[in-house]
Design an enzyme around this catalytic site. Structure first.
Site, short mmCIF file in Angstrom:
data_model
loop_
_atom_site.label_atom_id
_atom_site.label_comp_id
_atom_site.label_asym_id
_atom_site.label_seq_id
_atom_site.Cartn_x
_atom_site.Cartn_y
_atom_site.Cartn_z
CG LEU A 111 -64.16 30.93 55.96
CD1 LEU A 111 -65.00 32.06 56.54
CD2 LEU A 111 -62.90 31.47 55.30
CB ALA A 142 -58.17 29.07 60.58
N GLY A 143 -60.56 28.23 62.81
CA GLY A 143 -61.00 28.60 64.16
C GLY A 143 -60.55 27.64 65.25
NE ARG A 202 -68.31 29.18 70.50
CZ ARG A 202 -68.94 29.92 69.57
NH1 ARG A 202 -70.17 30.31 69.78
NH2 ARG A 202 -68.34 30.24 68.45
N GLY A 250 -75.82 34.83 63.19
CA GLY A 250 -75.98 36.16 62.62
C GLY A 250 -77.39 36.30 62.07
C1 UD1 Z 1 -70.51 32.50 62.08
C2 UD1 Z 1 -71.10 33.77 61.45
C3 UD1 Z 1 -72.58 33.83 61.78
C4 UD1 Z 1 -73.28 32.59 61.28
C5 UD1 Z 1 -72.61 31.32 61.83
C6 UD1 Z 1 -73.18 30.11 61.12
C7 UD1 Z 1 -69.26 35.37 61.50
C8 UD1 Z 1 -68.71 36.59 62.15
N1 UD1 Z 1 -70.41 34.92 62.00
O1 UD1 Z 1 -70.64 32.62 63.49
O2 UD1 Z 1 -73.16 34.98 61.16
O3 UD1 Z 1 -74.64 32.63 61.66
O4 UD1 Z 1 -71.18 31.35 61.58
O5 UD1 Z 1 -72.72 28.92 61.69
O6 UD1 Z 1 -68.67 34.88 60.56
N2 UD1 Z 1 -62.73 30.93 61.38
C9 UD1 Z 1 -61.48 31.02 60.85
N3 UD1 Z 1 -60.60 31.92 61.40
C10 UD1 Z 1 -60.94 32.72 62.44
C11 UD1 Z 1 -62.23 32.61 62.99
C12 UD1 Z 1 -63.11 31.71 62.43
O7 UD1 Z 1 -61.13 30.32 59.92
O8 UD1 Z 1 -60.10 33.53 62.87
C13 UD1 Z 1 -63.67 29.96 60.80
C14 UD1 Z 1 -64.10 28.91 61.81
O9 UD1 Z 1 -63.22 27.78 61.75
C15 UD1 Z 1 -65.51 28.60 61.35
C16 UD1 Z 1 -65.98 29.87 60.65
O10 UD1 Z 1 -64.83 30.65 60.41
O11 UD1 Z 1 -65.54 27.52 60.42
C17 UD1 Z 1 -66.97 30.67 61.49
O12 UD1 Z 1 -66.38 31.01 62.72
P1 UD1 Z 1 -67.12 30.77 64.12
O13 UD1 Z 1 -66.27 31.31 65.20
O14 UD1 Z 1 -67.57 29.38 64.23
O15 UD1 Z 1 -68.37 31.76 63.93
P2 UD1 Z 1 -69.83 31.68 64.53
O16 UD1 Z 1 -69.83 32.39 65.84
O17 UD1 Z 1 -70.34 30.31 64.51
#
Ligand code: UD1
Ligand code: CA
Length: 419
Positions: free
Chosen positions: A9, A11-12, A16, A140
């Site tokens: 994953l 895409a975020g 921050r 989480g």
């Molecule tokens: C996430 C977890 C959290 C965990 C933490 C570990 C969720 C809801 N929470 O939180 O439980 O403890 O990671 O580091 O998953 N992403 C996408 N598309 C989106 C949103 C996010 O691809 O629409 C990807 C981001 O690029 C990232 C990952 O998903 O690699 C996690 O997203 P992020 O927003 O970083 O979640 P955290 O708040 O860190």
């Protein structure tokens, strides 16, 4: 590892980070965050990798196009939505689907393998990677029942007071059974506060459905998720510490590990001493019994033999240095090949770049370069030759073996003969 497909994953937005660069393209060691994750998955023997990309997709694609498949997440509706975007590429695959985040670059290949084995061994729907930490803030939390079984994951912003005290956190890496993942992803509801679909909700959903979820611990140094520049610095410092520890264990002295930076693939021979404020980057190889630094910078493409001394304020780039040579003060050597027992005087500079192209400097065995010399490449200094202090040896004016040159531009120094 057979029967495993991986989904990253990535895409975020990485809001921050406050950066124009997509978060996963930030530097970690000699690679990028995403590069590290892909590298570890491949080291684990996983060939089938899909990266979910969105923010900065074009750049990510251009860098990793030969390494993984891509799926674009159209709108960034959270990690659950990102996982949904990827499942179509899995077809009706019923094996292990390892889902991991592009921003947790320190999870090792061993841990990925352990997680897959944990799921297989327990015949579980999901094996979840967790870690016990001192400060669980923002991660989480893993909620378990009285028997110790995992019930669900609660995110920071939904956690109650007691849940916030839980120190076991979700690393963001999961191994699912493909079929169960596809089925239960559909049940994730939108989180009303954040207007996002949380992948983490799937754990509670699986439990409610009677499916088995197991947890596997990893070391605290692997779990860091990079959301900010502060996290990025932490990750790089953990990686540096790990590399330096490996080198110290193999017989290298590092005087001040906290003030030394060494990239992870660097190789150093035993009894070499690295003095403080030294930076060694990329694929550098250094032999045994050398002294490097303080304040030295050894850049990629450099190979240094044994018994070499590289002192303060010396930069070495794409350069090979032979046994017993000394480059002790204020010098730049770029694209150079030095033989054995060469002495480079303080302030020597190779002028390797003419504005268009880089050129080679060859300095043969036992040559002596005087203080402050400029060597304009392409140039060759012969075996045992001497270059006078302050000389400028101009391009292609090769110095023959045993000869002495001096001056600006440097001329052959004729020995006076008796008449
Ligand atoms: C996430 C977890 C959290 C965990 C933490 C570990 C969720 C809801 N929470 O939180 O439980 O403890 O990671 O580091 O998953 N992403 C996408 N598309 C989106 C949103 C996010 O691809 O629409 C990807 C981001 O690029 C990232 C990952 O998903 O690699 C996690 O997203 P992020 O927003 O970083 O979640 P955290 O708040 O860190
Ligand atoms: Ca994160």
């Amino acid at each position: 590892m057979n029967n495993v497909k991986a989904v990253i994953l990535a895409a975020g937005r990485g809001t921050r980070m406050r950066s124009d660069l997509p978060k996963v393209m930030h530097t970690v060691g000699s690679s990028t965050m995403l590069g590290k994750v892909i590298g570890s998955l491949k080291d684990a023997g996983i060939k089938d990798i899909v990266a979910v990309i969105g923010h900065g997709a074009d750049l990510v694609k251009s860098v990793f196009k030969d390494e993984v498949q891509f799926v674009e997440q159209k709108e960034l509706f959270g990690s659950g939505d990102a996982a949904r975007s990827a499942v179509d590429t899995l077809g009706d695959f019923d094996g292990n689907v390892l889902v991991t985040c592009g921003d947790t670059p320190l999870v090792t290949s061993e841990t990925y393998k352990k997680l897959v084995h944990a799921r297989e061994e327990a015949s579980a729907s999901c094996a979840l990677l967790t870690c016990k930490v001192d400060d669980p803030f923002s991660y989480g939390r893993i909620v378990r029942d009285a028997a110790g079984d995992v019930l669900k994951i609660v995110e920071e912003n939904s956690a109650g007071r007691d849940e916030k005290l839980i120190r076991e956190i979700n690393v963001g890496t999961y191994c699912f059974n493909g079929r169960d993942l596809r089925k239960h992803l559909k049940s994730i509801a939108i989180n009303e506060k954040k207007k996002e679909f949380y992948l983490t909700d799937i754990v509670g959903i699986l439990n409610t459905d009677g499916a088995r979820v197991v947890a596997e611990f990893c070391a605290a140094e692997e779990m860091i998720g990079v959301n900010s520049r502060k996290d990025l610095a932490k990750v790089n410092s953990v990686l540096n510490e790990k590399t330096i520890l490996r080198l110290m264990e193999s017989g290298v002295t590092v005087i001040d590990p906290a003030n030394t930076h060494i990239d992870e693939n660097v190789e150093i021979g035993k009894d070499t001493v690295i003095f403080p404020h030294t930076v060694i980057e990329g694929d550098v190889k250094i032999g045994p019994n050398c002294k490097i630094g303080p304040f030295a910078r050894i850049r990629p493409g450099s190979t240094i033999s044994g018994n070499v001394e590289i002192g303060n304020f010396v930069e070495i780039s794409r350069t090979t240095i032979g046994e017993g040579s000394r480059v002790k003060h204020h010098t730049y050597l770029g694209d150079a090949i030095l033989g054995r027992k060469v002495n480079i005087g303080a302030g020597t500079i190779t002028a390797n770049y003419d504005g268009k192209q880089k050129h080679r400097t060859v300095i043969k065995d036992e040559a002596f370069i005087g203080v402050g010399a400029k060597l304009v490449a392409p140039i060759e200094i012969g075996k045992g030759a001497r270059v006078g202090a302050g000389s400028v040896v101009t391009r292609d004016k090769n110095v023959p073996d045993g000869a002495t040159v001096a001056g600006v531009p440097a001329r052959l120094f004729e020995k006076k003969t008796k008449s």
